[in-house]
Structure formats: structure tokens, C-alpha cells
Write an enzyme that holds these catalytic residues in place. Structure first.
Site, mmCIF file in Angstrom:
data_model
loop_
_atom_site.group_PDB
_atom_site.id
_atom_site.type_symbol
_atom_site.label_atom_id
_atom_site.label_comp_id
_atom_site.label_asym_id
_atom_site.label_seq_id
_atom_site.Cartn_x
_atom_site.Cartn_y
_atom_site.Cartn_z
ATOM 1 N N GLY A 244 0.764 -1.237 0.000
ATOM 2 C CA GLY A 244 0.000 0.000 0.000
ATOM 3 C C GLY A 244 0.789 1.278 0.000
ATOM 4 O O GLY A 244 0.216 2.347 -0.254
ATOM 5 N N GLU A 279 4.002 -6.687 1.741
ATOM 6 C CA GLU A 279 3.515 -7.052 0.394
ATOM 7 C C GLU A 279 3.490 -5.849 -0.538
ATOM 8 O O GLU A 279 2.425 -5.469 -1.045
ATOM 9 C CB GLU A 279 2.093 -7.616 0.487
ATOM 10 C CG GLU A 279 1.934 -8.854 1.326
ATOM 11 C CD GLU A 279 0.473 -9.264 1.480
ATOM 12 O OE1 GLU A 279 -0.429 -8.479 1.119
ATOM 13 O OE2 GLU A 279 0.231 -10.375 1.962
ATOM 14 N N GLY A 281 3.660 -3.684 -3.845
ATOM 15 C CA GLY A 281 3.550 -3.882 -5.290
ATOM 16 C C GLY A 281 4.053 -2.631 -5.987
ATOM 17 O O GLY A 281 5.147 -2.566 -6.531
ATOM 18 N N ARG A 282 3.230 -1.581 -5.873
ATOM 19 C CA ARG A 282 3.527 -0.307 -6.536
ATOM 20 C C ARG A 282 4.907 0.236 -6.155
ATOM 21 O O ARG A 282 5.643 0.723 -7.015
ATOM 22 C CB ARG A 282 2.449 0.691 -6.104
ATOM 23 C CG ARG A 282 2.390 1.942 -6.924
ATOM 24 C CD ARG A 282 1.402 2.930 -6.305
ATOM 25 N NE ARG A 282 0.100 2.390 -6.048
ATOM 26 C CZ ARG A 282 -0.913 2.400 -6.915
ATOM 27 N NH1 ARG A 282 -0.755 2.929 -8.106
ATOM 28 N NH2 ARG A 282 -2.089 1.890 -6.592
ATOM 29 N N ARG A 319 -5.120 3.183 -16.061
ATOM 30 C CA ARG A 319 -5.195 3.886 -14.778
ATOM 31 C C ARG A 319 -5.811 5.297 -14.873
ATOM 32 O O ARG A 319 -6.622 5.660 -14.023
ATOM 33 C CB ARG A 319 -3.817 3.939 -14.102
ATOM 34 C CG ARG A 319 -3.216 2.545 -13.857
ATOM 35 C CD ARG A 319 -2.029 2.560 -12.904
ATOM 36 N NE ARG A 319 -2.461 2.905 -11.572
ATOM 37 C CZ ARG A 319 -2.302 4.083 -11.014
ATOM 38 N NH1 ARG A 319 -1.667 5.033 -11.664
ATOM 39 N NH2 ARG A 319 -2.762 4.317 -9.819
ATOM 40 N N TYR A 323 -9.028 5.376 -12.621
ATOM 41 C CA TYR A 323 -8.827 5.992 -11.293
ATOM 42 C C TYR A 323 -8.495 7.477 -11.395
ATOM 43 O O TYR A 323 -7.988 8.045 -10.420
ATOM 44 C CB TYR A 323 -7.669 5.313 -10.556
ATOM 45 C CG TYR A 323 -7.645 3.809 -10.593
ATOM 46 C CD1 TYR A 323 -8.614 3.053 -9.925
ATOM 47 C CD2 TYR A 323 -6.639 3.130 -11.274
ATOM 48 C CE1 TYR A 323 -8.564 1.671 -9.947
ATOM 49 C CE2 TYR A 323 -6.584 1.747 -11.293
ATOM 50 C CZ TYR A 323 -7.557 1.025 -10.636
ATOM 51 O OH TYR A 323 -7.501 -0.343 -10.651
ATOM 52 N N CYS A 349 -12.446 4.486 -29.232
ATOM 53 C CA CYS A 349 -13.677 5.225 -29.528
ATOM 54 C C CYS A 349 -14.533 5.488 -28.299
ATOM 55 O O CYS A 349 -15.693 5.068 -28.231
ATOM 56 C CB CYS A 349 -14.474 4.442 -30.559
ATOM 57 S SG CYS A 349 -13.454 4.108 -31.995
ATOM 58 N N GLU A 350 -13.965 6.108 -27.293
ATOM 59 C CA GLU A 350 -14.764 6.630 -26.193
ATOM 60 C C GLU A 350 -13.966 7.729 -25.514
ATOM 61 O O GLU A 350 -12.738 7.698 -25.509
ATOM 62 C CB GLU A 350 -15.182 5.543 -25.199
ATOM 63 C CG GLU A 350 -14.095 4.682 -24.650
ATOM 64 C CD GLU A 350 -14.674 3.571 -23.763
ATOM 65 O OE1 GLU A 350 -15.022 3.880 -22.624
ATOM 66 O OE2 GLU A 350 -14.772 2.422 -24.230
ATOM 67 N N TYR A 378 0.677 -1.917 -12.262
ATOM 68 C CA TYR A 378 -0.719 -1.827 -12.692
ATOM 69 C C TYR A 378 -0.837 -1.186 -14.079
ATOM 70 O O TYR A 378 -1.795 -0.461 -14.362
ATOM 71 C CB TYR A 378 -1.557 -1.073 -11.640
ATOM 72 C CG TYR A 378 -1.396 -1.649 -10.253
ATOM 73 C CD1 TYR A 378 -1.884 -2.911 -9.956
ATOM 74 C CD2 TYR A 378 -0.717 -0.954 -9.240
ATOM 75 C CE1 TYR A 378 -1.716 -3.462 -8.689
ATOM 76 C CE2 TYR A 378 -0.548 -1.499 -7.981
ATOM 77 C CZ TYR A 378 -1.055 -2.752 -7.711
ATOM 78 O OH TYR A 378 -0.884 -3.297 -6.464
HETATM 79 N N1 LLP Z 1 -1.496 -7.050 -0.818
HETATM 80 C C1 LLP Z 1 -2.792 -7.169 -1.115
HETATM 81 C C2 LLP Z 1 -3.604 -8.153 -0.417
HETATM 82 C C3 LLP Z 1 -3.362 -6.353 -2.112
HETATM 83 O O1 LLP Z 1 -4.650 -6.463 -2.406
HETATM 84 C C4 LLP Z 1 -2.548 -5.415 -2.794
HETATM 85 C C5 LLP Z 1 -3.107 -4.541 -3.836
HETATM 86 C C6 LLP Z 1 -1.190 -5.340 -2.455
HETATM 87 C C7 LLP Z 1 -0.699 -6.164 -1.440
HETATM 88 C C8 LLP Z 1 -0.240 -4.398 -3.120
HETATM 89 O O2 LLP Z 1 -0.580 -3.075 -2.927
HETATM 90 P P1 LLP Z 1 0.412 -1.919 -3.373
HETATM 91 O O3 LLP Z 1 1.665 -2.043 -2.541
HETATM 92 O O4 LLP Z 1 0.714 -2.104 -4.807
HETATM 93 O O5 LLP Z 1 -0.314 -0.661 -3.106
HETATM 94 N N2 LLP Z 1 -4.976 -1.375 -9.861
HETATM 95 C C9 LLP Z 1 -4.843 -0.336 -8.839
HETATM 96 C C10 LLP Z 1 -4.202 -0.870 -7.563
HETATM 97 C C11 LLP Z 1 -4.946 -2.022 -6.928
HETATM 98 C C12 LLP Z 1 -4.279 -2.563 -5.700
HETATM 99 C C13 LLP Z 1 -4.987 -3.767 -5.179
HETATM 100 N N3 LLP Z 1 -4.353 -4.441 -4.094
HETATM 101 C C14 LLP Z 1 -4.075 0.852 -9.417
HETATM 102 O O6 LLP Z 1 -3.709 0.815 -10.591
HETATM 103 O O7 LLP Z 1 -3.856 1.834 -8.710
#
Ligand code: LLP
Length: 424
Positions: A244, A279, A281-282, A319, A323, A349-350, A378
Site C-alpha cells: 500500500g 507485500e 507492489g507499486r 489507470r 482511477y 472510440c470513447e 498496474y
Molecule cells: N497485498 C494485497 C492483499 C493487495 O490487495 C494489494 C493490492 C497489495 C498487497 C499491493 O498493494 P500496493 O503495494 O501495490 O499498493 N490497480 C490499482 C491498484 C490495486 C491494488 C490492489 N491491491 C491501481 O492501478 O492503482
């Protein structure tokens, strides 16, 4: 910090000019930087390692959903990173990329029985259970196999946070996790089953979180719950703190640093004697990737509005449409001259296929190359073939070398996946 920089007036990915990739692979194309991925991972790893007593034998498990390209996963796996997965497909990718099963966490709100069975066969490190109904199904699947998986209960802390309502996951009405009081009872129920081994609690309250306060409140709730469970003679040895942490999409944007984040979490967990899991991701992937596109044309309206029409579209990077997300747009070879406001759009086309409105850009002409920054998380994972546009390819750069790590499909390959029903 990233490794996409101007060299001799032209934007490079590490040692590779982006114009060369555009010529050889075509556009649109995602380009990832190994040095940037590595840097982001090691910064977080070192920030976590600075607090050994608070985090124990900590695991950083990359959220595969952010970027599931096998080469990206393999790059992180070689550095020792684990994987946070939410489907059988993601577990398969993590394994193929060389992540050991013992570093794979299986999360998600709707795992099927077949997926749970697969996770047990593989022997993942931990299954994060998100509801009483899922615990019942997991117990049944595990009993059938004679397996006793380690599980964590994902708590819904009723603390939502994140960059947009659609990516806030910890709020009261959100579908994720078990409310704290129910989670305590569920943990006790799991402990009474011979078919699962509850080892800890998990939470993930949202994505693109730039302020540490909501994360701290969620972590405090997990530590309070840990003490409550222990007072009932239940063993709690792991806390999964989720992902997150946000990234600066706009130059100069303020976000909490990995060091501040780790220090905050350490303050909360110190003395609890648990193994922590993270965990992200981003945080690891976003600024390690760009989407490279070419300007198809510039359309000037009589009212002064200028549209920069690119060859990438919402199917390649959704994105902004989904969002209202901000991605910086930069020319690969900047031309001198004053900035002017442009609408940056794709060919779909939107009207939703608009990347930015009234964005100040330096002079651009048809055929120029531009990049969207911060597109490594993402981005490609959310791409589609909408409007029958070939799935966007991906390139990994490492110093002066580069490889196509997902090829653009040919028209024949795209159409061969479908059939005209035999009665037609
Ligand atoms: N762990 C769990 C259980 C999650 O559901 C997620 C992301 C993460 C870790 C990783 O979160 P991060 O560190 O990346 O914030 N598609 C959206 C983001 C969706 C995130 C969903 N869950 C976007 O493009 O902003």
C-alpha cells in the site's frame, strides 16, 4: 529515483536509447529498468533489515498483481524477494520465475476450492483467509488432502486509505477481510481444527497511501489483537502488514519514505516477537517502468484546444480512465520551445480514452516519441485487446542489454484464439 534519464538530449532506459526500442520493437511498448527495480527492492529490504528485533525473519513478498511479467518476477526473486499472489495463475508465475513456495503468500477474497487445492499441493508459505466461509472450504479441502497449511486471518480494520475509492480495501463496507471481533473468534475456531494451523494475522488497507497514520492505526490493531489471542493461549508468530505504500507520480510529490514506513512499523511491532511480512507492489514496480508511445498526430481545434493523439490507449494503460490517475508524460527527445496545454488522448472510440486534459507539454510533432512515467505497476497487467488492439509488449532493460519479455502478438495469433462456431 529511477534510471530513465536524458543522455545527449535523448531519454534512455539505463544504457539503452528509447528510440532504439521504438524502432526495433515498435510502439506502444512497456519498458522496465532492472537497476530501478533492484534499487527499490534493496532500499525497502535495507529499511526493514534495520529493525531486526522488531521484524524477526522478515519476508518481503512482491504483490504479483502489480507486475506479473516473468522477467520482472525473476529479477526480484534473484534478489531474495517472495511473492504475494491472488490466483492460481499468479502462483504459477511466481514458481516459474524461481520464487520458492516457502516465500509465496496466497491472498484474495474469492479463492476457489481448486485454487486452494493447488496452493496446498505446491506447499505455499501461508494462505491468508478472508472469511468464515473460506475457512470452512479450506478446512474441507485440507482434510481431503491430509494437509495442514499455515494460515493467517486477514483482518478488516475498518480503516480505509488510498489514492482513490476504487483502491481502498480496509474500509468497513469493503469486501476484504474479517472485522476484528469476528476475526478473533475465527482464529480460535481455526486453532481448534486439526486441518489448518493459524500462525498470524494479516491486513492490507489500500493502495497509493502517502501518509503513514492509517497504516500505523491498522498495525496497532493487529498488535492489540495478537496480545488478545495470546492471552487466550493461542499462538501468533507472524504479522502480514500488506502493501500500500504510495509513490510520487508527479515530480516533487511528497510520500512517506520506505525508511520512515519501516521505522513506524518497527515502533509498533517492537517487543511482540513476530515475523513480519510486507507485500509491496507499486512501491517496487511503478517507477521502474514507462509506457513508450508515438504521437500519431496533433489535432488543433479552431477554439484553441490541442489534442495530442498517441498510438497507446486506455487498453494499454487504464489507470487514468479508471482511477483518474496522473502519469507524467515526457518527450523522448525534447524540442526547445514554450510549453502549451494539450489533451493527451488515445485512438479508442470513447471519451474515457483520455490520458490527461490541459496538460502542459513541451512542443510535440507527429511521429515524436513520448513516455508515460510510473507505469511499471498496474500498467501492462491491466492491459487488454479492447478495440482489437494487439496486447502491448514488454521489454526489460539491464544496463546496455535489453530483451523483449512479452512479445506483441501477430494478427494471426490474436485471431487464432477464437473460432467461428461450426454452425455458422
Ligand atoms: N497485498 C494485497 C492483499 C493487495 O490487495 C494489494 C493490492 C497489495 C498487497 C499491493 O498493494 P500496493 O503495494 O501495490 O499498493 N490497480 C490499482 C491498484 C490495486 C491494488 C490492489 N491491491 C491501481 O492501478 O492503482
Amino acid at each position: 529515483m529511477d534510471h530513465f534519464e536524458l543522455r545527449g538530449g535523448e531519454l534512455h532506459a539505463e544504457g539503452v536509447p528509447l528510440s532504439r526500442l521504438a524502432t526495433e520493437v515498435g510502439t506502444p511498448v512497456y519498458v522496465y529498468s532492472t537497476a530501478t527495480l533492484t534499487r527499490h527492492y534493496t532500499v525497502l529490504r535495507d529499511a526493514v533489515a534495520a529493525h531486526p528485533t522488531a521484524f524477526g525473519d522478515a519476508l518481503i513478498a512482491f504483490a504479483v498483481k502489480a507486475n506479473s511479467n516473468l522477467s520482472v518476477l525473476a529479477t526480484l526473486a534473484r534478489l531474495g524477494c517472495g511473492a504475494d499472489t491472488v490466483s492460481e495463475g499468479e502462483i504459477r508465475r511466481a514458481l516459474k520465475a524461481g520464487v520458492p513456495p516457502g516465500k509465496i503468500i496466497f491472498s484474495g477474497v474469492g479463492k476457489t476450492d481448486a485454487e486452494l487445492a493447488y496452493a496446498l499441493d505446491v506447499g505455499v508459505r501461508q494462505i491468508n483467509v478472508e472469511s468464515p466461509a473460506e475457512l470452512d472450504r479450506l478446512i474441507a479441502v485440507a482434510a481431503g488432502k491430509g494437509a495442514v497449511p499455515d494460515i493467517a486471518i486477514r483482518v478488516n480494520p475498518k480503516i480505509g486509505a488510498g489514492g482513490h475509492a476504487k483502491i481502498t480495501t480496509g474500509g468497513e463496507g469493503d469486501k476484504f477481510g474479517v472485522p476484528a471481533d469476528e476475526a478473533l473468534a475465527l482464529y480460535a475456531r481455526a486453532a481448534a481444527s486439526p486441518h489448518v494451523n493459524p500462525v498470524g494475522l494479516a491486513c492490507h488497507i489500500g493502495s497509493q497511501i502517502t501518509d503513514l497514520a492509517p497504516l500505523e492505526a491498522a498495525f496497532r490493531l493487529l498488535t492489540d489483537m495478537t496480545r488478545t489471542l495470546r492471552s487466550q493461549n493461542l499462538s501468533v508468530t507472524r504479522l502480514d502488514l500488506g502493501g500500500g505504500l504510495g509513490v510520487p507520480y508527479a515530480g516533487g510529490a511528497q510520500t512517506a519514505s520506505p525508511a520512515d514506513y519501516a521505522a513506524m512499523a518497527a515502533r509498533v511491532l517492537e517487543g511482540l516477537e513476530v515475523e513480519a511480512a510486507f507485500e509491496p507492489g507499486r512501491l517496487l514496480a511503478a517507477n521502474a517502468g514507462v509506457l513508450l508511445s508515438r504521437v500519431i498526430q496533433i489535432t488543433d481545434r479552431a477554439d484553441g484546444r490541442r489534442f495530442v493523439v498517441l498510438d497507446s490507449a486506455m487498453n494499454d494503460l487504464i489507470r487514468p480512465a479508471m482511477y483518474d490517475a496522473f502519469h507524467e508524460v515526457k518527450p523522448v527527445t525534447p524540442r526547445p520551445g514554450p510549453d502549451r496545454a494539450c489533451d493527451i488522448v488515445g485512438p479508442i472510440c470513447e471519451t474515457g480514452d483520455t490520458f490527461a486534459r490541459d496538460r502542459l507539454l513541451p512542443p510535440l510533432e507527429a511521429e515524436d516519441l513520448v513516455v508515460f512515467s510510473g507505469a511499471g505497476a498496474y500498467g501492462a497487467v491491466m492491459s487488454s485487446e479492447y478495440n482489437t488492439r494487439p496486447l502491448v509488449p514488454e521489454v526489460l532493460v539491464d544496463g546496455d542489454r535489453w530483451a523483449v519479455v512479452r512479445a506483441r502478438p501477430s494478427w494471426d495469433e490474436m485471431l487464432a484464439r477464437e473460432a467461428v462456431a461450426d454452425w455458422l
